[in-house]
Write a protein that holds these residues in place. Sequence first.
Motif, PDB file in Angstrom:
ATOM      1  N   GLN A 175      51.088  32.431  68.366  1.00 48.62           N
ATOM      2  CA  GLN A 175      52.315  32.003  67.707  1.00 48.62           C
ATOM      3  C   GLN A 175      52.294  32.460  66.251  1.00 48.62           C
ATOM      4  O   GLN A 175      51.294  32.306  65.559  1.00 48.62           O
ATOM      5  CB  GLN A 175      52.465  30.482  67.760  1.00 48.62           C
ATOM      6  CG  GLN A 175      52.573  29.946  69.168  1.00 48.62           C
ATOM      7  CD  GLN A 175      53.829  30.419  69.860  1.00 48.62           C
ATOM      8  OE1 GLN A 175      54.880  30.485  69.253  1.00 48.62           O
ATOM      9  NE2 GLN A 175      53.712  30.768  71.120  1.00 48.62           N
ATOM     10  N   PRO A 176      53.396  33.011  65.748  1.00 50.12           N
ATOM     11  CA  PRO A 176      53.418  33.439  64.350  1.00 50.12           C
ATOM     12  C   PRO A 176      53.449  32.239  63.414  1.00 50.12           C
ATOM     13  O   PRO A 176      53.995  31.197  63.737  1.00 50.12           O
ATOM     14  CB  PRO A 176      54.709  34.246  64.241  1.00 50.12           C
ATOM     15  CG  PRO A 176      55.574  33.708  65.319  1.00 50.12           C
ATOM     16  CD  PRO A 176      54.658  33.287  66.425  1.00 50.12           C
ATOM     17  N   VAL A 177      52.852  32.407  62.269  1.00 50.01           N
ATOM     18  CA  VAL A 177      52.838  31.372  61.251  1.00 50.01           C
ATOM     19  C   VAL A 177      53.995  31.650  60.303  1.00 50.01           C
ATOM     20  O   VAL A 177      54.093  32.736  59.729  1.00 50.01           O
ATOM     21  CB  VAL A 177      51.496  31.365  60.481  1.00 50.01           C
ATOM     22  CG1 VAL A 177      51.526  30.334  59.370  1.00 50.01           C
ATOM     23  CG2 VAL A 177      50.350  31.114  61.429  1.00 50.01           C
ATOM     24  N   VAL A 178      54.867  30.686  60.152  1.00 43.70           N
ATOM     25  CA  VAL A 178      56.024  30.874  59.289  1.00 43.70           C
ATOM     26  C   VAL A 178      55.558  30.913  57.846  1.00 43.70           C
ATOM     27  O   VAL A 178      54.851  30.031  57.391  1.00 43.70           O
ATOM     28  CB  VAL A 178      57.047  29.744  59.494  1.00 43.70           C
ATOM     29  CG1 VAL A 178      58.212  29.888  58.538  1.00 43.70           C
ATOM     30  CG2 VAL A 178      57.526  29.729  60.925  1.00 43.70           C
ATOM     31  N   GLY A 179      55.917  31.958  57.144  1.00 47.85           N
ATOM     32  CA  GLY A 179      55.518  32.112  55.760  1.00 47.85           C
ATOM     33  C   GLY A 179      54.189  32.812  55.587  1.00 47.85           C
ATOM     34  O   GLY A 179      53.774  33.097  54.475  1.00 47.85           O
ATOM     35  N   GLY A 180      53.514  33.096  56.682  1.00 51.78           N
ATOM     36  CA  GLY A 180      52.226  33.775  56.604  1.00 51.78           C
ATOM     37  C   GLY A 180      52.422  35.286  56.600  1.00 51.78           C
ATOM     38  O   GLY A 180      53.532  35.797  56.755  1.00 51.78           O
ATOM     39  N   PRO A 181      51.352  36.023  56.439  1.00 45.57           N
ATOM     40  CA  PRO A 181      51.466  37.483  56.448  1.00 45.57           C
ATOM     41  C   PRO A 181      51.802  37.981  57.849  1.00 45.57           C
ATOM     42  O   PRO A 181      51.465  37.356  58.844  1.00 45.57           O
ATOM     43  CB  PRO A 181      50.083  37.952  56.010  1.00 45.57           C
ATOM     44  CG  PRO A 181      49.177  36.827  56.368  1.00 45.57           C
ATOM     45  CD  PRO A 181      49.987  35.572  56.210  1.00 45.57           C
ATOM     46  N   ALA A 182      52.457  39.114  57.910  1.00 46.56           N
ATOM     47  CA  ALA A 182      52.806  39.707  59.192  1.00 46.56           C
ATOM     48  C   ALA A 182      51.537  40.217  59.863  1.00 46.56           C
ATOM     49  O   ALA A 182      50.670  40.806  59.212  1.00 46.56           O
ATOM     50  CB  ALA A 182      53.794  40.843  58.996  1.00 46.56           C
ATOM     51  N   PRO A 183      51.397  39.996  61.160  1.00 46.28           N
ATOM     52  CA  PRO A 183      50.187  40.465  61.835  1.00 46.28           C
ATOM     53  C   PRO A 183      50.186  41.986  61.937  1.00 46.28           C
ATOM     54  O   PRO A 183      51.225  42.637  62.016  1.00 46.28           O
ATOM     55  CB  PRO A 183      50.287  39.827  63.226  1.00 46.28           C
ATOM     56  CG  PRO A 183      51.733  39.563  63.410  1.00 46.28           C
ATOM     57  CD  PRO A 183      52.293  39.279  62.051  1.00 46.28           C
ATOM     58  N   ALA A 184      48.987  42.542  61.927  1.00 45.66           N
ATOM     59  CA  ALA A 184      48.848  44.003  62.033  1.00 45.66           C
ATOM     60  C   ALA A 184      49.091  44.420  63.465  1.00 45.66           C
ATOM     61  O   ALA A 184      48.597  43.796  64.407  1.00 45.66           O
ATOM     62  CB  ALA A 184      47.456  44.424  61.596  1.00 45.66           C
ATOM     63  N   ALA A 185      49.882  45.440  63.660  1.00 48.47           N
ATOM     64  CA  ALA A 185      50.199  45.927  65.006  1.00 48.47           C
ATOM     65  C   ALA A 185      49.007  46.685  65.569  1.00 48.47           C
ATOM     66  O   ALA A 185      48.402  47.493  64.867  1.00 48.47           O
ATOM     67  CB  ALA A 185      51.427  46.803  64.955  1.00 48.47           C
ATOM     68  N   PRO A 186      48.664  46.467  66.834  1.00 49.48           N
ATOM     69  CA  PRO A 186      47.531  47.175  67.445  1.00 49.48           C
ATOM     70  C   PRO A 186      47.940  48.586  67.869  1.00 49.48           C
ATOM     71  O   PRO A 186      48.125  48.884  69.037  1.00 49.48           O
ATOM     72  CB  PRO A 186      47.181  46.304  68.635  1.00 49.48           C
ATOM     73  CG  PRO A 186      48.470  45.660  69.013  1.00 49.48           C
ATOM     74  CD  PRO A 186      49.224  45.470  67.727  1.00 49.48           C
ATOM     75  N   ILE A 187      48.072  49.466  66.874  1.00 49.26           N
ATOM     76  CA  ILE A 187      48.498  50.844  67.142  1.00 49.26           C
ATOM     77  C   ILE A 187      47.378  51.790  66.692  1.00 49.26           C
ATOM     78  O   ILE A 187      46.884  51.679  65.580  1.00 49.26           O
ATOM     79  CB  ILE A 187      49.807  51.172  66.386  1.00 49.26           C
ATOM     80  CG1 ILE A 187      50.912  50.256  66.863  1.00 49.26           C
ATOM     81  CG2 ILE A 187      50.177  52.617  66.561  1.00 49.26           C
ATOM     82  CD1 ILE A 187      52.194  50.396  66.089  1.00 49.26           C
TER      83      ILE A 187
END
Length: 79
Positions: free
Chosen positions: A60-72
């Motif tokens: 679940q994303p954390v509101v106000g937290g940093p954007a997660p790094a995409a697994p690319i």
Amino acid sequence: MLRWPIAILLLANILAFVAVRGVFGPAPTAGGREPNHLNREIHPDWLKVRPVTAAEAADQPVVGGPAPAAPIAASALPQ
């Protein structure tokens, strides 16, 4: 110059207030919405509400937290 727009806005606000107060009858959303679905439920008492565990909340994303790094995976283009 602004006399007519102000008068029109004042009348629109009065009309909206009167409509919200129910002078023109009940609002369409005043009643139950789609009551036939409630009558067709088979076993509504079987539904259970349980808290989310830490393992389930990991994605679940954390509101106000940093954007997660995409697994690319990236590589250099051949020239």
